[in-house]
Design a protein around this motif. Structure first.
Motif, mmCIF file in Angstrom:
data_model
loop_
_atom_site.group_PDB
_atom_site.id
_atom_site.type_symbol
_atom_site.label_atom_id
_atom_site.label_comp_id
_atom_site.label_asym_id
_atom_site.label_seq_id
_atom_site.Cartn_x
_atom_site.Cartn_y
_atom_site.Cartn_z
ATOM 1 N N TYR A 215 0.834 -1.214 0.000
ATOM 2 C CA TYR A 215 0.000 0.000 0.000
ATOM 3 C C TYR A 215 0.865 1.258 0.000
ATOM 4 O O TYR A 215 0.607 2.220 -0.736
ATOM 5 N N ARG A 223 -2.949 6.117 -3.797
ATOM 6 C CA ARG A 223 -3.520 5.712 -2.506
ATOM 7 C C ARG A 223 -4.898 6.327 -2.303
ATOM 8 O O ARG A 223 -5.815 5.676 -1.801
ATOM 9 N N TYR A 224 -5.059 7.569 -2.726
ATOM 10 C CA TYR A 224 -6.354 8.243 -2.609
ATOM 11 C C TYR A 224 -7.411 7.500 -3.438
ATOM 12 O O TYR A 224 -8.519 7.214 -2.965
ATOM 13 N N ASP A 227 -8.207 4.186 -1.730
ATOM 14 C CA ASP A 227 -9.056 4.356 -0.544
ATOM 15 C C ASP A 227 -10.497 4.651 -0.940
ATOM 16 O O ASP A 227 -11.447 4.182 -0.299
ATOM 17 N N ASN A 231 -13.881 2.526 -0.005
ATOM 18 C CA ASN A 231 -15.093 3.156 0.528
ATOM 19 C C ASN A 231 -16.311 2.796 -0.315
ATOM 20 O O ASN A 231 -17.394 2.521 0.210
#
Length: 312
Positions: A215, A223-224, A227, A231
């Protein structure tokens, strides 16, 4: 920092963005080797959308469509949420892959075996195992033996099993896995389920995954995006979970209401029947007290002689 360093990217994200790159073929080859049960070498990643022949033709949407060194086609798909007619869809995808890779003028010898691997994060149905494999077999109706095909190749007779030709379907029911990972297969399923990779793993592809799917090796932008993907999956699962719970609650309420209504109806019906039976007993008693014989009381009341005797 050890825990942060050992956080690994989920397979469904990696397969769409990282494992299609030639530099990461070793991770994917290890995965396929474990699940197919023989060493797999990827020659190329093929176009995964397929070719639409007509505007209303279905796409062959898979996450990975690869060709191995034997010329076979391997389809890999991760499915996070339940889908109606999922088996029909993977059948269609396999059929599409077969027809796309044989051209006019080719002989049927050019038809290649297709492997379809589905990694499922939803409950597809009932079954005690976390791994199911399906394939065509020709079984003798009376002898129960398996047919082996004899063919002539390069002047010599060779025998082929239908398993060498017909597609193979592998369903990995990730959520059903609850074992301590010991074998390479179990280690891979443990990673698919929870993102855990043992430090001392020797499972094909997982040691490479430890290096390439970290990661914290991604850029901030990657990474954004990752993520946000997590979600979205969680929200989607929550929505489906809530819908399922609401459906169950509505079903229970409806069942309770219906049960009460049926109980009331049944009670009324039973009460009426019992009332009629008591009334009939009184009539029979009156007949007998007025001098009618048992046989006559039975005839006029519609009861049997035995029933009248028991009332008497």
């Amino acid at each position: 920092m050890g825990g942060l360093k050992d956080r690994y990217i989920r397979f469904d994200w990696a397969i769409k963005r990282l494992l299609r790159q030639k530099a990461n073929f070793d991770v994917l080859e290890g995965f396929l080797t474990v699940f197919i049960g023989e060493e797999v070498k990827i020659v190329e990643i093929l176009e995964s959308e397929g070719n639409q022949q007509t505007p209303d033709d279905k796409f062959n949407r898979v996450d990975i469509k690869a060709r191995n060194s034997k010329g076979e086609i391997i389809l890999v798909e991760v499915q996070n949420t339940s889908e109606l007619y999922y088996l029909e869809r993977i059948l269609y995808g396999v059929a599409k892959a077969i027809t796309e890779h044989i051209h006019l003028g080719d002989t049927y010898k050019e038809v290649k075996k297709v492997y379809s691997i589905s990694i499922l994060y939803f409950d597809i149905g009932k079954g005690a195992d976390y791994l199911y494999v399906g394939q065509n077999k020709f079984i003798g109706v009376h002898t129960n033996d398996q047919l082996v095909i004899t063919a002539k190749e390069k002047g010599a007779l060779v025998q082929k099993s239908p398993a060498e030709i017909f597609p193979e379907y592998i369903l990995v029911r990730v959520n059903e896995f609850d074992k301590v990972a010991v074998t390479p297969l179990e280690e891979w399923v443990a990673y698919l389920k929870s993102g855990v990779i043992k430090e001392n793993t020797t499972a094909p592809g997982l040691q490479e995954a430890r290096k390439k799917l970290q990661y914290y090796s991604m850029t901030d932008a990657e990474r954004y995006a990752y993520d946000e993907h997590l979600n979205a999956v969680m929200i989607q699962n929550d929505v489906l979970g809530n819908a399922r719970e609401e459906g169950l609650a509505e079903g229970r309420a409806e069942g309770l209401t219906q049960g009460r209504a049926e109980g009331l109806t049944q009670g009324l019906t039973q009460g009426r029947a019992e009332g009629r039976a008591e009334a009939k007993k009184d009539i029979v008693k009156s007949m007998l007290s007025n001098g009618l014989s048992v046989e006559q009381a039975a005839k006029y009341s519609g009861l049997t002689v035995e029933e009248v005797e028991s009332i008497k």
